[in-house]
Scaffold this motif. Structure first.
Motif, mmCIF file in Angstrom:
data_model
loop_
_atom_site.group_PDB
_atom_site.id
_atom_site.type_symbol
_atom_site.label_atom_id
_atom_site.label_comp_id
_atom_site.label_asym_id
_atom_site.label_seq_id
_atom_site.Cartn_x
_atom_site.Cartn_y
_atom_site.Cartn_z
ATOM 1 N N ALA A 1 -1.610 10.281 -5.548
ATOM 2 C CA ALA A 1 -1.575 9.098 -4.429
ATOM 3 C C ALA A 1 -2.726 9.491 -3.293
ATOM 4 N N SER A 2 -2.749 10.756 -2.846
ATOM 5 C CA SER A 2 -3.566 11.139 -1.801
ATOM 6 C C SER A 2 -5.217 11.374 -2.409
ATOM 7 N N GLY A 3 -5.292 11.096 -3.569
ATOM 8 C CA GLY A 3 -6.639 11.169 -3.957
ATOM 9 C C GLY A 3 -7.168 12.486 -4.353
ATOM 10 N N HIS A 4 -6.256 13.401 -4.766
ATOM 11 C CA HIS A 4 -6.543 14.928 -5.202
ATOM 12 C C HIS A 4 -6.535 15.042 -6.718
ATOM 13 N N SER A 5 -6.130 14.084 -7.536
ATOM 14 C CA SER A 5 -6.010 14.391 -8.967
ATOM 15 C C SER A 5 -6.485 13.088 -9.901
ATOM 16 N N GLN A 6 -6.696 13.041 -10.801
ATOM 17 C CA GLN A 6 -6.922 11.718 -11.451
ATOM 18 C C GLN A 6 -5.966 11.466 -12.721
ATOM 19 N N GLY B 1 5.379 9.142 13.949
ATOM 20 C CA GLY B 1 5.111 7.738 13.776
ATOM 21 C C GLY B 1 3.759 7.601 13.425
ATOM 22 N N GLU B 2 2.905 8.567 13.026
ATOM 23 C CA GLU B 2 1.690 8.629 12.439
ATOM 24 C C GLU B 2 1.763 8.230 11.248
ATOM 25 N N ALA B 3 0.874 7.368 10.696
ATOM 26 C CA ALA B 3 0.591 6.688 9.200
ATOM 27 C C ALA B 3 -0.675 6.652 8.644
ATOM 28 N N VAL B 4 -0.963 7.320 7.660
ATOM 29 C CA VAL B 4 -2.330 7.355 7.031
ATOM 30 C C VAL B 4 -2.219 6.820 5.530
ATOM 31 N N ARG B 5 -3.114 5.608 5.602
ATOM 32 C CA ARG B 5 -3.224 5.025 4.367
ATOM 33 C C ARG B 5 -3.635 5.990 3.140
ATOM 34 N N LEU B 6 -3.138 5.849 2.023
ATOM 35 C CA LEU B 6 -3.621 6.744 0.835
ATOM 36 C C LEU B 6 -4.140 5.975 -0.081
ATOM 37 N N HIS B 7 -5.143 6.556 -0.909
ATOM 38 C CA HIS B 7 -5.941 6.012 -1.967
ATOM 39 C C HIS B 7 -6.053 6.864 -3.153
ATOM 40 N N ALA B 8 -6.002 6.574 -4.323
ATOM 41 C CA ALA B 8 -6.055 7.321 -5.528
ATOM 42 C C ALA B 8 -7.601 7.561 -5.685
ATOM 43 N N ALA B 9 -7.934 8.685 -6.217
ATOM 44 C CA ALA B 9 -9.250 9.401 -6.469
ATOM 45 C C ALA B 9 -10.048 8.273 -7.394
ATOM 46 N N GLY C 1 0.887 -1.224 -0.030
ATOM 47 C CA GLY C 1 0.005 -0.179 -0.111
ATOM 48 C C GLY C 1 1.105 1.409 -0.033
ATOM 49 N N ALA C 2 0.205 2.415 -0.247
ATOM 50 C CA ALA C 2 0.938 3.783 -0.192
ATOM 51 C C ALA C 2 0.427 4.417 0.936
ATOM 52 N N TRP C 3 1.497 5.092 1.695
ATOM 53 C CA TRP C 3 1.031 5.703 3.071
ATOM 54 C C TRP C 3 1.868 6.996 3.155
ATOM 55 N N LEU C 4 1.220 7.850 3.931
ATOM 56 C CA LEU C 4 1.769 9.408 4.658
ATOM 57 C C LEU C 4 2.312 9.001 5.763
ATOM 58 N N ARG C 5 3.593 9.248 5.699
ATOM 59 C CA ARG C 5 4.101 9.064 7.291
ATOM 60 C C ARG C 5 4.776 10.397 7.673
ATOM 61 N N ARG C 6 4.791 10.229 9.153
ATOM 62 C CA ARG C 6 5.111 11.570 9.650
ATOM 63 C C ARG C 6 6.166 11.145 10.779
ATOM 64 N N PRO C 7 7.188 12.339 11.084
ATOM 65 C CA PRO C 7 8.247 12.035 12.061
ATOM 66 C C PRO C 7 7.784 11.386 13.393
ATOM 67 N N GLY D 1 7.571 7.495 -7.440
ATOM 68 C CA GLY D 1 6.143 7.771 -7.493
ATOM 69 C C GLY D 1 5.187 7.024 -8.561
ATOM 70 N N VAL D 2 5.640 6.353 -9.463
ATOM 71 C CA VAL D 2 4.873 5.279 -10.181
ATOM 72 C C VAL D 2 4.332 3.912 -9.218
ATOM 73 N N LEU D 3 5.421 3.504 -8.435
ATOM 74 C CA LEU D 3 4.986 2.581 -7.455
ATOM 75 C C LEU D 3 4.094 3.178 -6.378
ATOM 76 N N ILE D 4 4.152 4.206 -5.754
ATOM 77 C CA ILE D 4 3.152 4.973 -4.881
ATOM 78 C C ILE D 4 1.854 4.718 -5.440
ATOM 79 N N SER D 5 1.905 5.298 -6.668
ATOM 80 C CA SER D 5 0.722 5.505 -7.599
ATOM 81 C C SER D 5 0.024 4.425 -7.460
ATOM 82 N N GLN D 6 0.608 3.222 -7.965
ATOM 83 C CA GLN D 6 -0.165 1.789 -8.272
ATOM 84 C C GLN D 6 -0.305 1.322 -6.954
ATOM 85 N N GLU D 7 0.199 1.429 -5.845
ATOM 86 C CA GLU D 7 -0.149 0.877 -4.448
ATOM 87 C C GLU D 7 -1.311 1.854 -3.841
ATOM 88 N N ALA D 8 -1.256 3.054 -4.369
ATOM 89 C CA ALA D 8 -2.737 3.793 -3.957
ATOM 90 C C ALA D 8 -3.866 3.359 -4.874
#
Length: 273
Positions: A206-211, A149-157, A141-147, A226-233
């Motif tokens: 990857a954050s769902g804000h464009s198509q 330790g917070e992690a948010v799963r990302l999904h394409a639009a 999967g694709a993730w937004l991670r912060r220092p 970026g391509v891997l991240i997009s695919q994992e999203a």
């Protein structure tokens, strides 16, 4: 390569940005910026220093890995050929969006991808201004991670009709004979723009804000992660002939969309070169 090593690589990118990139932001004088191939192709003192920082740290973390950096390849183009057959490689863009960085625009990123035997297995895009990473490991999967330790799963639009699509298209390297027609075709979508920073365009997708995203020049440091991240999203990515995008590819164009049906429509109606 372990998840732990990917996390360490992400930390290296952050440390390089804090040590070499951010201290020079909006503090570059004329002697710190050089033109490479043309006026829009720049390298700064910060690019070179950040790449040296990352390379030294990667050599300690993964001593057997081939290091392929944008500035390293400028000095030794044979590194690109070696990438395709490497057992393990780390591909780095020390500052993606150098023109923005040099102009004082806060739209730039530090990026890395890990390639194993011709396949991208991890991608990391660090935003020095936001101090966070968008990252993915193949199959995880694709993730937004912060220092912290917070992690948010990302999904394409979700897919939209062509007339409602918003996306990014880099038109600088479209063949001149096709450029006017392709630019006219972009009127068929709601918004087509360019941030001049692939890293932020991939983060946005990857954050769902464009198509969609479209590129014609394919240097590995700009697109592998970026391509891997997009695919994992959940997005769909392929070269313009429909073939899979691989680390060995430097041409053939690249189109990423919310799904295969959107990809087909964009290829037919907009990016038809």
């Amino acid at each position: 390569m372990s998840h732990f090593e990917i996390a360490q690589l992400a930390t290296i990118l952050r440390e390089a940005a804090k040590a070499e990139v951010l201290p020079r932001f909006r503090r570059l004088d004329a002697g710190m910026v050089k033109i490479k191939s043309e006026a829009i192709d720049l390298v700064t003192e910060a690019d070179e220093a950040a790449e040296r920082f990352v390379k030294a740290a990667v050599e300690k973390l993964m001593p057997t890995a081939l290091f392929v950096g944008e500035e390293s390849v400028a000095a030794d183009p044979a590194l690109l050929t070696a990438l395709a057959g490497a057992d393990l490689a780390v591909v780095v863009d020390p500052i993606d969006g150098t023109a923005n960085y040099a102009a004082g625009l806060p739209v730039f990123a530090v990026m890395a991808a890990v390639v194993s035997k011709g396949e991208t297995i991890a991608g990391i895009i660090y935003d020095p201004m936001g101090d966070d990473w968008v990252m993915a490991e193949k199959g995880g999967g694709a993730w937004l991670r912060r220092p912290n330790g917070e992690a948010v799963r990302l999904h394409a639009a979700a897919p939209l009709s062509l007339a409602q699509m918003v996306g990014n298209a880099s038109v600088a390297f479209i063949p001149s004979a096709d450029k006017a027609r392709i630019l006219a075709n972009t009127a068929k979508v709601r918004v087509s723009t360019s941030y001049r920073c692939a890293g932020h365009e991939y983060r946005t997708f990857a954050s769902g804000h464009s198509q969609f995203m479209m590129y014609n020049k394919l240097m590995p440091w700009d697109h592998l992660g970026g391509v891997l991240i997009s695919q994992e999203a959940g997005g769909y990515a392929a070269r313009l002939d429909g073939s899979a995008y691989l680390p060995s590819h430097t041409d053939g164009g690249l189109l990423i969309a919310s799904d295969k049906a959107s990809w087909d429509e964009l290829r037919r109606e907009v990016f038809s070169f």
